[in-house]
Scaffold this motif. Sequence first.
Motif, PDB file in Angstrom:
ATOM      1  N   SER A  17      48.793  36.583  37.294  1.00 57.63           N
ATOM      2  CA  SER A  17      49.586  36.838  36.417  1.00 57.63           C
ATOM      3  C   SER A  17      50.015  38.196  36.441  1.00 57.63           C
ATOM      4  N   HIS A  18      51.444  38.423  35.973  1.00 60.59           N
ATOM      5  CA  HIS A  18      51.874  39.782  35.824  1.00 60.59           C
ATOM      6  C   HIS A  18      51.238  40.908  35.292  1.00 60.59           C
ATOM      7  N   ASN A  19      50.885  41.812  36.042  1.00 62.46           N
ATOM      8  CA  ASN A  19      49.942  42.904  35.333  1.00 62.46           C
ATOM      9  C   ASN A  19      48.670  42.740  35.340  1.00 62.46           C
ATOM     10  N   LYS A  47      52.476  46.545  41.800  1.00 59.67           N
ATOM     11  CA  LYS A  47      53.044  47.612  41.070  1.00 59.67           C
ATOM     12  C   LYS A  47      52.128  49.162  41.767  1.00 59.67           C
ATOM     13  N   PHE A 112      52.589  42.722  40.421  1.00 57.79           N
ATOM     14  CA  PHE A 112      53.842  42.491  40.152  1.00 57.79           C
ATOM     15  C   PHE A 112      54.123  40.780  40.107  1.00 57.79           C
ATOM     16  N   ALA A 113      53.881  40.272  41.363  1.00 61.51           N
ATOM     17  CA  ALA A 113      53.901  38.978  41.343  1.00 61.51           C
ATOM     18  C   ALA A 113      52.973  38.583  42.676  1.00 61.51           C
TER      19      ALA A 113
END
Length: 143
Positions: A17-19, A47, A112-113
């Motif tokens: 999942s993102h984040n 990120k 991020f991905a």
Amino acid sequence: MSKLEYKSGSLIMMRVSHNADLIQQITDFAASRNIETATFTAIGALKRATLGYYDQNGHQYNEIDIGSACEIASCIGNISIKDGAPFAHAHVVLSDDEANTKAGHLLRATVFAAEVHITVLNGPKLERKYDDVTGLSLWQTKD
Ligand code: ZN
């Protein structure tokens, strides 16, 4: 040298999942599926991340903060049991916007991905125990 032997089981393709934290999401997934032993690889983008460099004399990880976006050029790791629960151990090579790399033990990573490929292993219990000589939690295997 010591070793244990396993047979490969399911190969699971997982999108993180993102984040999410990469290590935490792999650990949570392993716990939810009762996966005690596995290997994994991952690719994608982060990120930010925190790498660890183990001080072999001081017996502690020095943290290296990667505070900006980077690619997971390579990530390899394994899952075994530590303190009665699945524990994910991963090392990464991260690259920046000029393809410069930093690498090491992965402590934290905000995704991020990312795509993770988990190979479940079937065989004896693989458990980590504290090792006085190194100060690390190492696998308990037969000599
Ligand atoms: Zn490590």
